[in-house]
Design a protein around this motif. Structure first.
Motif, PDB file in Angstrom:
ATOM      1  N   GLY A  47       0.873  -1.158   0.023  1.00  0.00           N
ATOM      2  CA  GLY A  47      -0.276   0.207  -0.136  1.00  0.00           C
ATOM      3  C   GLY A  47       0.536   1.223  -0.213  1.00  0.00           C
ATOM      4  N   LEU A  48       2.105   1.692   1.262  1.00  0.00           N
ATOM      5  CA  LEU A  48       2.728   2.770   0.802  1.00  0.00           C
ATOM      6  C   LEU A  48       3.390   2.426  -0.756  1.00  0.00           C
ATOM      7  CD1 LEU A  48       3.577   2.315   4.672  1.00  0.00           C
ATOM      8  CD2 LEU A  48       2.138   4.494   3.795  1.00  0.00           C
ATOM      9  N   PHE A  49       3.113   1.731  -1.418  1.00  0.00           N
ATOM     10  CA  PHE A  49       4.437   2.110  -2.319  1.00  0.00           C
ATOM     11  C   PHE A  49       4.013   2.512  -3.321  1.00  0.00           C
ATOM     12  CE2 PHE A  49       7.048  -1.115   0.037  1.00  0.00           C
ATOM     13  CZ  PHE A  49       7.907  -0.694   0.552  1.00  0.00           C
ATOM     14  N   VAL A  50       2.294   2.117  -3.426  1.00  0.00           N
ATOM     15  CA  VAL A  50       1.775   3.076  -4.321  1.00  0.00           C
ATOM     16  C   VAL A  50       0.233   3.866  -4.118  1.00  0.00           C
ATOM     17  CG1 VAL A  50       1.354   0.211  -5.708  1.00  0.00           C
ATOM     18  CG2 VAL A  50      -0.121   0.617  -4.291  1.00  0.00           C
ATOM     19  N   GLY A  51       0.884   4.135  -3.351  1.00  0.00           N
ATOM     20  CA  GLY A  51       0.299   5.094  -2.145  1.00  0.00           C
ATOM     21  C   GLY A  51      -1.057   4.857  -2.025  1.00  0.00           C
ATOM     22  N   GLY A  52      -1.112   4.082  -1.204  1.00  0.00           N
ATOM     23  CA  GLY A  52      -2.211   3.678  -0.541  1.00  0.00           C
ATOM     24  C   GLY A  52      -2.067   3.564   0.854  1.00  0.00           C
ATOM     25  N   SER A  53      -2.994   3.054   1.429  1.00  0.00           N
ATOM     26  CA  SER A  53      -3.120   2.679   2.737  1.00  0.00           C
ATOM     27  C   SER A  53      -1.695   1.412   3.190  1.00  0.00           C
ATOM     28  CB  SER A  53      -4.179   2.166   3.038  1.00  0.00           C
ATOM     29  OG  SER A  53      -4.217   1.109   4.811  1.00  0.00           O
ATOM     30  N   ALA A  54      -1.058   2.251   4.722  1.00  0.00           N
ATOM     31  CA  ALA A  54      -0.113   1.477   5.101  1.00  0.00           C
ATOM     32  C   ALA A  54      -0.896  -0.039   6.238  1.00  0.00           C
ATOM     33  CB  ALA A  54       0.293   2.411   6.416  1.00  0.00           C
ATOM     34  N   ASP A  55      -2.488  -0.481   5.728  1.00  0.00           N
ATOM     35  CA  ASP A  55      -2.827  -1.568   6.456  1.00  0.00           C
ATOM     36  C   ASP A  55      -2.850  -2.610   6.002  1.00  0.00           C
ATOM     37  OD1 ASP A  55      -4.304   0.097   8.040  1.00  0.00           O
ATOM     38  OD2 ASP A  55      -6.134   0.186   6.999  1.00  0.00           O
ATOM     39  N   PRO A  56      -1.913  -4.004   6.749  1.00  0.00           N
ATOM     40  CA  PRO A  56      -1.719  -5.190   5.751  1.00  0.00           C
ATOM     41  C   PRO A  56      -3.145  -5.549   5.096  1.00  0.00           C
ATOM     42  CG  PRO A  56      -2.633  -5.373   8.043  1.00  0.00           C
ATOM     43  CD  PRO A  56      -2.136  -4.047   7.817  1.00  0.00           C
ATOM     44  N   PHE A  57      -2.743  -6.753   4.301  1.00  0.00           N
ATOM     45  CA  PHE A  57      -3.790  -7.216   2.977  1.00  0.00           C
ATOM     46  C   PHE A  57      -4.561  -8.349   3.540  1.00  0.00           C
ATOM     47  CE2 PHE A  57      -0.751  -5.881  -0.316  1.00  0.00           C
ATOM     48  CZ  PHE A  57      -1.130  -5.520  -0.925  1.00  0.00           C
ATOM     49  N   SER A  58      -5.863  -8.074   4.086  1.00  0.00           N
ATOM     50  CA  SER A  58      -6.443  -9.677   4.598  1.00  0.00           C
ATOM     51  C   SER A  58      -6.121 -10.651   3.929  1.00  0.00           C
ATOM     52  CB  SER A  58      -8.042  -9.459   3.870  1.00  0.00           C
ATOM     53  OG  SER A  58      -8.721  -9.206   2.880  1.00  0.00           O
ATOM     54  N   GLU A  59      -6.608 -11.884   4.280  1.00  0.00           N
ATOM     55  CA  GLU A  59      -5.883 -12.980   4.297  1.00  0.00           C
ATOM     56  C   GLU A  59      -6.744 -13.288   3.332  1.00  0.00           C
ATOM     57  OE1 GLU A  59      -3.892 -16.344   3.888  1.00  0.00           O
ATOM     58  OE2 GLU A  59      -3.262 -14.401   5.314  1.00  0.00           O
ATOM     59  N   GLU A  60      -7.874 -12.872   2.679  1.00  0.00           N
ATOM     60  CA  GLU A  60      -8.583 -12.962   1.561  1.00  0.00           C
ATOM     61  C   GLU A  60      -7.364 -12.664   0.395  1.00  0.00           C
ATOM     62  OE1 GLU A  60     -12.697 -12.632  -0.133  1.00  0.00           O
ATOM     63  OE2 GLU A  60     -12.815 -12.865   1.461  1.00  0.00           O
ATOM     64  N   GLU A  61      -8.067 -10.989   0.599  1.00  0.00           N
ATOM     65  CA  GLU A  61      -7.234 -10.185  -0.406  1.00  0.00           C
ATOM     66  C   GLU A  61      -5.021 -11.242  -0.986  1.00  0.00           C
ATOM     67  OE1 GLU A  61      -8.081  -5.983   0.459  1.00  0.00           O
ATOM     68  OE2 GLU A  61      -7.056  -6.664   1.341  1.00  0.00           O
ATOM     69  N   ARG A  62      -4.583 -11.658   0.235  1.00  0.00           N
ATOM     70  CA  ARG A  62      -3.563 -12.238  -0.104  1.00  0.00           C
ATOM     71  C   ARG A  62      -3.862 -13.583  -1.128  1.00  0.00           C
ATOM     72  NH1 ARG A  62       1.235 -11.566   2.223  1.00  0.00           N
ATOM     73  NH2 ARG A  62       2.061 -13.776   2.710  1.00  0.00           N
ATOM     74  N   GLU A  63      -4.535 -14.652  -0.803  1.00  0.00           N
ATOM     75  CA  GLU A  63      -4.273 -15.551  -1.555  1.00  0.00           C
ATOM     76  C   GLU A  63      -5.110 -15.159  -2.859  1.00  0.00           C
ATOM     77  OE1 GLU A  63      -4.636 -18.861  -3.099  1.00  0.00           O
ATOM     78  OE2 GLU A  63      -4.092 -18.676  -0.474  1.00  0.00           O
ATOM     79  N   GLN A  64      -6.117 -14.044  -2.965  1.00  0.00           N
ATOM     80  CA  GLN A  64      -5.670 -14.263  -4.311  1.00  0.00           C
ATOM     81  C   GLN A  64      -5.118 -13.249  -4.671  1.00  0.00           C
ATOM     82  OE1 GLN A  64      -9.441 -10.475  -4.039  1.00  0.00           O
ATOM     83  NE2 GLN A  64     -11.079 -11.703  -3.368  1.00  0.00           N
TER      84      GLN A  64
END
Length: 150
Positions: A47-64
């Motif tokens: 997120g921080l590298f692409v101008g987004g949030s510093a929040d971590p990805f959810s497990e579902e987003e990581r699996e996708q």
């Protein structure tokens, strides 16, 4: 000669050259070619590298993301097969996920590879110059012979 030849593929021209060499070796020795590619793990957070949030990805987003990376890796094998004549050869394929050098070593051990045939430089040329190429790492950790094709 070699009964089992492992050929790691990354979509680079060097990998295609390595597959051509491996195919010639396989034809000469009635070997089985084991084509593999490695999808790296998705980052915990970009997120921080692409101008987004510093929040971590959810497990579902990581699996996708991981699945998308595996799908892209699968296409690397399909592309290589379309560029190199493998007719009449015994060919097996696999896609793994993780750090490339370690996954290549693990796959070589799993299949009992006699030799690994791989390109000297992959798609990460700049990264390879800084951190060391995957082929260089594999040549140091593999329990079998490694043929590096330039």
């Amino acid at each position: 000669m070699y009964a089992k030849i492992l050929v790691p593929l990354d979509g680079s021209e060097h990998a295609i050259k390595a597959l051509r060499v491996a195919a010639s070796l396989a034809r000469a020795g009635a070997s089985t070619l084991h084509l593999m590619t490695v999808a790296e793990y998705p980052p915990d957070n970009v997120g921080l590298f692409v101008g987004g949030s510093a929040d971590p990805f959810s497990e579902e987003e990581r699996e996708q993301m991981a699945q998308a990376m595996r799908d892209k890796a699968r296409k690397v094998i399909d592309q290589a097969r379309s560029l190199v004549d493998l007719d009449g050869l015994d060919v097996k394929e696999s896609v793994s996920q993780g750090r490339p050098a370690e996954q290549i070593k693990e796959q070589a051990e799993t299949i009992g590879a006699d030799v690994i045939v791989m390109g000297s430089r992959g798609l990460g040329n700049v990264r390879g110059m800084i951190f060391g190429s995957v082929s260089h790492k594999v040549s140091h950790i593999a329990g079998c012979g490694v043929i590096t094709v330039t």
